[in-house]
Design a protein around this motif. Structure first.
Motif, mmCIF file in Angstrom:
data_model
loop_
_atom_site.group_PDB
_atom_site.id
_atom_site.type_symbol
_atom_site.label_atom_id
_atom_site.label_comp_id
_atom_site.label_asym_id
_atom_site.label_seq_id
_atom_site.Cartn_x
_atom_site.Cartn_y
_atom_site.Cartn_z
ATOM 1 N N PHE A 95 -70.715 -78.925 18.810
ATOM 2 C CA PHE A 95 -71.070 -79.305 17.445
ATOM 3 C C PHE A 95 -72.549 -79.668 17.361
ATOM 4 O O PHE A 95 -73.246 -79.274 16.422
ATOM 5 C CB PHE A 95 -70.217 -80.484 17.001
ATOM 6 C CG PHE A 95 -70.605 -81.025 15.651
ATOM 7 C CD1 PHE A 95 -70.145 -80.429 14.490
ATOM 8 C CD2 PHE A 95 -71.458 -82.121 15.548
ATOM 9 C CE1 PHE A 95 -70.529 -80.907 13.244
ATOM 10 C CE2 PHE A 95 -71.837 -82.611 14.307
ATOM 11 C CZ PHE A 95 -71.369 -82.001 13.150
ATOM 12 N N LYS A 96 -73.027 -80.408 18.332
ATOM 13 C CA LYS A 96 -74.424 -80.867 18.308
ATOM 14 C C LYS A 96 -75.402 -79.710 18.418
ATOM 15 O O LYS A 96 -76.421 -79.664 17.720
ATOM 16 C CB LYS A 96 -74.643 -81.867 19.454
ATOM 17 C CG LYS A 96 -76.073 -82.382 19.572
ATOM 18 C CD LYS A 96 -76.204 -83.297 20.781
ATOM 19 C CE LYS A 96 -77.653 -83.750 20.957
ATOM 20 N NZ LYS A 96 -77.820 -84.603 22.173
ATOM 21 N N GLU A 97 -75.091 -78.725 19.278
ATOM 22 C CA GLU A 97 -76.030 -77.643 19.536
ATOM 23 C C GLU A 97 -75.861 -76.457 18.592
ATOM 24 O O GLU A 97 -76.805 -75.672 18.437
ATOM 25 C CB GLU A 97 -75.887 -77.172 20.990
ATOM 26 C CG GLU A 97 -76.210 -78.240 22.017
ATOM 27 C CD GLU A 97 -76.085 -77.734 23.443
ATOM 28 O OE1 GLU A 97 -75.927 -76.498 23.615
ATOM 29 O OE2 GLU A 97 -76.163 -78.560 24.379
ATOM 30 N N VAL A 98 -74.694 -76.305 17.984
ATOM 31 C CA VAL A 98 -74.433 -75.122 17.162
ATOM 32 C C VAL A 98 -74.119 -75.498 15.714
ATOM 33 O O VAL A 98 -74.807 -75.061 14.786
ATOM 34 C CB VAL A 98 -73.269 -74.287 17.750
ATOM 35 C CG1 VAL A 98 -73.006 -73.057 16.884
ATOM 36 C CG2 VAL A 98 -73.585 -73.865 19.175
ATOM 37 N N CYS A 99 -73.103 -76.341 15.514
ATOM 38 C CA CYS A 99 -72.593 -76.583 14.158
ATOM 39 C C CYS A 99 -73.458 -77.547 13.364
ATOM 40 O O CYS A 99 -73.541 -77.439 12.133
ATOM 41 C CB CYS A 99 -71.171 -77.128 14.231
ATOM 42 S SG CYS A 99 -70.040 -76.122 15.210
ATOM 43 N N ALA A 100 -74.099 -78.509 14.026
ATOM 44 C CA ALA A 100 -74.829 -79.556 13.307
ATOM 45 C C ALA A 100 -76.054 -79.028 12.576
ATOM 46 O O ALA A 100 -76.644 -79.747 11.762
ATOM 47 C CB ALA A 100 -75.253 -80.663 14.278
ATOM 48 N N ALA A 101 -76.449 -77.778 12.834
ATOM 49 C CA ALA A 101 -77.591 -77.219 12.121
ATOM 50 C C ALA A 101 -77.288 -77.021 10.642
ATOM 51 O O ALA A 101 -78.210 -77.005 9.818
ATOM 52 C CB ALA A 101 -77.998 -75.887 12.750
ATOM 53 N N CYS A 102 -76.003 -76.867 10.283
ATOM 54 C CA CYS A 102 -75.622 -76.643 8.884
ATOM 55 C C CYS A 102 -74.588 -77.640 8.374
ATOM 56 O O CYS A 102 -74.574 -77.947 7.179
ATOM 57 C CB CYS A 102 -75.071 -75.223 8.702
ATOM 58 S SG CYS A 102 -76.234 -73.900 9.099
ATOM 59 N N HIS A 103 -73.702 -78.102 9.236
ATOM 60 C CA HIS A 103 -72.579 -78.936 8.801
ATOM 61 C C HIS A 103 -72.838 -80.407 9.151
ATOM 62 O O HIS A 103 -73.544 -80.727 10.111
ATOM 63 C CB HIS A 103 -71.278 -78.478 9.465
ATOM 64 C CG HIS A 103 -70.859 -77.103 9.059
ATOM 65 N ND1 HIS A 103 -70.174 -76.842 7.900
ATOM 66 C CD2 HIS A 103 -71.034 -75.908 9.684
ATOM 67 C CE1 HIS A 103 -69.938 -75.542 7.816
ATOM 68 N NE2 HIS A 103 -70.453 -74.950 8.888
ATOM 69 N N SER A 104 -72.213 -81.277 8.364
ATOM 70 C CA SER A 104 -72.343 -82.723 8.569
ATOM 71 C C SER A 104 -71.006 -83.310 8.980
ATOM 72 O O SER A 104 -69.949 -82.677 8.864
ATOM 73 C CB SER A 104 -72.829 -83.394 7.277
ATOM 74 O OG SER A 104 -71.906 -83.160 6.219
ATOM 75 N N LEU A 105 -71.074 -84.551 9.472
ATOM 76 C CA LEU A 105 -69.885 -85.359 9.792
ATOM 77 C C LEU A 105 -70.102 -86.729 9.147
ATOM 78 O O LEU A 105 -70.426 -87.702 9.814
ATOM 79 C CB LEU A 105 -69.692 -85.491 11.301
ATOM 80 C CG LEU A 105 -69.034 -84.338 12.052
ATOM 81 C CD1 LEU A 105 -68.972 -84.640 13.539
ATOM 82 C CD2 LEU A 105 -67.639 -84.049 11.527
ATOM 83 N N ASP A 106 -69.909 -86.787 7.847
ATOM 84 C CA ASP A 106 -70.266 -87.992 7.101
ATOM 85 C C ASP A 106 -69.413 -89.205 7.462
ATOM 86 O O ASP A 106 -69.867 -90.340 7.336
ATOM 87 C CB ASP A 106 -70.151 -87.731 5.591
ATOM 88 C CG ASP A 106 -71.199 -86.742 5.111
ATOM 89 O OD1 ASP A 106 -72.211 -86.570 5.825
ATOM 90 O OD2 ASP A 106 -71.003 -86.131 4.050
#
Length: 311
Positions: A95-106
């Protein structure tokens, strides 16, 4: 002679009435039993039909609704299964290296990772890699500071408009509750990540979109970003596409239900406790109250019951 014939007449009338009453009672009982059996059969049939429709992968319009995802045996989705915490740690890395560029975990904070996938010191180091706006200070100005475990995960975009502008009008959803917010849960997320393919004959996808049969409509703005070797795991696990998808799906499942392990442990304790209390209550009822429930109370009037009392 007259009295004897009258007695026979009344006796036969009473007998026929009792037979008729017995027949009517039996008929009512039979009707009640038949109605009860029909109700049970209807309930069982309805339950089997709903189960079949839920498990059946066929849909009236797969193109519009999306292909129904197959079932995968994630450990935490079973009745007594728990999360694979090593997989959660690897999934966070994905998530940190791939998904976090566009998605959030509010709805997830750094402190939530403590004793789940990282130690407290590791979480402090991870949070300190990012800067957060804080303040105001003594001069009334806002300032930037390193992150703390109490901070939420950083957002990739400051607002929704900026997110849409950076993604050709598409808004990347928050992934905090994604496995609870989508039909199919973890199975849907895993199938979506690994389900990219070329569109079938006759299906046209406009420029800027990608074809994924598990996404409703088939056209999704998110490009395929999970490939073999896209990350390098620190524990040496082979970073195949299926392994990466499994790990990030497990991490997102934990983010949606971080209390799942504790809830299952509490449920097992509650079942054991109530089972013990139920068995104990049945034993007490059978062995301690049997004499009270089976005793016969007889009233013996005194011998001088009808004797008038003296005034």
């Amino acid at each position: 002679m007259f009295s004897r014939g009258t007695a026979k007449f009344f006796k036969s009338a009473v007998g026929s009435a009792s037979k008729r009453f017995s027949t009517e009672s039996n008929a009512k009982a039979s009707a009640s039993n038949l109605l009860f059996k029909a109700s049970v059969a209807t309930a069982v049939g309805s339950g089997i039909s709903l189960w079949y429709l839920n498990k059946n992968t066929a849909h009236a319009d797969m193109q519009a609704d999306g292909l129904h995802p197959p079932h995968y045996n994630f450990p935490h989705t079973t009745l007594l299964g728990t999360f694979d915490h090593a997989s959660i740690r690897r999934g966070f890395q994905v998530f940190k290296e791939v998904c976090a560029a566009c998605h959030s975990l509010d709805h997830v904070h750094w402190r939530n990772l403590i004793d789940v996938a990282f130690t407290e010191d590791e979480v402090k180091e991870l949070a300190a890699e990012y800067e957060y706006e804080d303040g105001p200070n003594d001069q009334g100005e806002m300032f930037m500071r390193p992150g703390k475990p109490s901070d939420p995960f950083p957002k990739p975009y400051p607002n929704e408009e900026a997110a849409r502008a950076a993604n050709a009008g598409a808004f990347p959803p928050d992934l905090s509750l994604i496995t609870k917010a989508r039909h199919g849960g973890a199975d849907y997320v895993y199938s979506l990540i690994t389900g990219y393919c070329d569109p079938p004959a006759g299906v046209e996808i406009r420029e800027g979109l990608n074809y994924n049969p598990y996404f409703p409509g088939g056209a999704i703005a998110m490009a395929q970003n999970i490939f073999d070797g896209v990350v390098e795991y620190e524990d040496g696990t082979p970073a195949t596409a299926s392994q990466i998808a499994k790990d990030v799906t497990t991490f997102l499942g934990w983010a949606s239900e971080p209390e799942l392990d504790d809830r299952k442990k509490l449920g097992v304790k509650a079942v054991l406790l109530f089972s013990t209390l139920t068995a104990l209550s049945l034993w007490i009822k059978r062995n301690r109250f049997s004499s009270l429930k089976n005793r016969k109370i007889v009233f013996n009037p005194p011998s001088n019951w009808n004797t008038p009392t003296k005034k």
